[in-house]
Design a protein around this motif. Structure first.
Motif, short mmCIF file in Angstrom:
data_model
loop_
_atom_site.label_atom_id
_atom_site.label_comp_id
_atom_site.label_asym_id
_atom_site.label_seq_id
_atom_site.Cartn_x
_atom_site.Cartn_y
_atom_site.Cartn_z
N PHE A 156 0.75 -1.29 0.06
CA PHE A 156 0.29 0.02 -0.53
C PHE A 156 0.88 1.40 0.17
N SER A 157 0.45 2.39 -0.47
CA SER A 157 0.80 3.70 -0.94
C SER A 157 0.32 4.53 -1.03
N CYS A 158 -0.05 5.25 0.45
CA CYS A 158 -1.56 5.36 0.14
C CYS A 158 -1.57 7.28 0.26
N GLY A 159 -0.48 7.50 0.57
CA GLY A 159 0.19 9.60 -0.27
C GLY A 159 1.56 9.88 -0.96
N ALA A 160 1.48 11.15 -1.18
CA ALA A 160 2.90 11.48 -1.39
C ALA A 160 3.79 11.35 0.06
N SER A 161 3.08 11.26 0.92
CA SER A 161 4.33 10.73 2.44
C SER A 161 4.97 9.67 2.47
N ASN A 181 -2.19 -1.72 5.24
CA ASN A 181 -2.74 -0.50 5.21
C ASN A 181 -2.09 0.82 5.42
N SER A 182 -2.46 1.49 6.30
CA SER A 182 -1.81 2.32 7.49
C SER A 182 -0.46 2.07 7.42
N ASN A 183 -0.76 0.85 8.36
CA ASN A 183 0.28 -0.40 8.39
C ASN A 183 1.34 -1.26 7.92
#
Length: 338
Positions: A156-161, A181-183
């Protein structure tokens, strides 16, 4: 034929290695594939007596840094059981964990269980599927119900950060790798053979390894844990290895960086390497290597032949209270039946 009529059999291949950390959010290595027969498998064939040749597959090599984008873990090696005149049973080596977005990273990740998907992607917000299992498709159709292997989890690559990117767990013999996910994702569960080979403790079950999922209860083939990219050198960014000897994802612990390898003779996948930079940097921790395979063959007490021997002596025969005998192969060798 003797082995077809009388035995329960488990063939566990070597696990795949984990991805390197230069990504720096690689996936965990997939476990080896398993062939598990709870009773007779008539299609095996073979003679009433003779020699059964057994090859134990080594685990896959660790994905290596330090150069960007790192490298995927190596494929595990097949474990085979071949009966005189019969159809071989083959556990497929596990797939390596994915790493940064270079094409060699995905080429080595399909296996008995697939490697976990990487978190790095040229387009933030994308997902990267874990690699597939080829265990069941590789088997003759009559044997396919006895094949076990699962896909790696979704990276998962959920954002630019960069710290939002997380690698997934490798697939296990008993369950798919956990999606990130975020983890970061944990490794997939291994397969429990205790219903067939007896409840723990058994001398042929593998003691729990260091920095890896538990195995002593009769679990084999846990997937390797993934790794989340983080600007903090935090050990809680590593995914747990799957029960069944899967290596934990990389965590900082001074120097060198610590990543769990698959436990020997469980077929567990290696954990993802630890990338110390929040961005694709110039240093990386290697992934963990995969665990080697194992073969178990059980014969019910009333049907144990007069000649039932293993070689070399590193391999063992255990007589259970019910009279059944279990031959356990941790190195390549032969089972002689007469």
């Amino acid at each position: 034929a003797f082995l077809a009529k009388l035995t329960s059999t488990a063939v566990m291949a070597g696990g795949g290695g984990g991805g390197a950390g230069a990504g720096p959010s690689p996936g965990g290595g997939g476990a080896g594939g398993m062939v598990l027969s709870p009773g007779p498998v008539a299609v095996i064939g073979g003679s009433e007596s003779g020699t059964v040749d057994i090859t134990i597959g080594a685990g896959g090599t660790a994905g290596s840094g330090p150069s960007v984008p790192g490298r995927a873990g190596g494929l595990g090696n097949n474990t085979t059981l071949t009966i005189t005149g019969g159809t071989p049973l083959v556990g497929r080596g596990g797939g390596g964990g994915q790493c940064g977005p270079d094409s060699p990273c995905t080429a080595r990740t399909i296996g008995g269980s697939g490697g976990g998907g990487r978190g790095e992607d040229p387009s933030p917000g994308n997902t990267n599927p874990g690699s597939a299992s080829d265990q069941v498709p590789s088997m003759p159709s009559p044997l396919q119900p006895f094949g076990f292997g699962n896909a790696g989890g979704l990276g998962f690559s959920c954002g630019a950060s960069p710290i939002s990117r997380a690698g997934a767990g490798g697939g296990g013999a008993g369950g798919a790798g956990c999606a990130a996910n975020s983890n970061q994702g944990a490794g997939g569960d291994g397969k429990d053979v205790a219903p067939i080979f007896g409840s723990s403790p058994q001398p042929f079950y593998v003691a729990n390894g260091t920095n890896a999922g538990a195995s002593v209860s009769g679990l084999f083939g846990g997937g390797g844990g993934g790794r989340r990219c983080s600007s903090q050198s935090s050990p809680d960014q590593n995914g747990a290895g799957g029960p069944g000897g899967g290596g934990n994802g990389g965590a900082p612990s001074g120097s060198p960086l610590v990543t769990g390898s698959g436990t020997a003779n469980t077929g567990g996948g290696g954990g993802a390497g630890f990338g110390p930079s929040p961005n694709a940097g110039t240093t990386a921790g290697d992934g963990g290597s995969g665990g080697s395979g194992i073969v178990l063959v059980k014969v019910p007490g009333p049907k144990v032949p007069s000649g039932f021997a293993v070689a070399p002596g590193t391999n063992t025969i255990t007589t259970q209270p019910c009279g059944a005998k279990v031959a356990a192969f941790t190195v390549s060798g032969t089972l002689t039946i007469s």
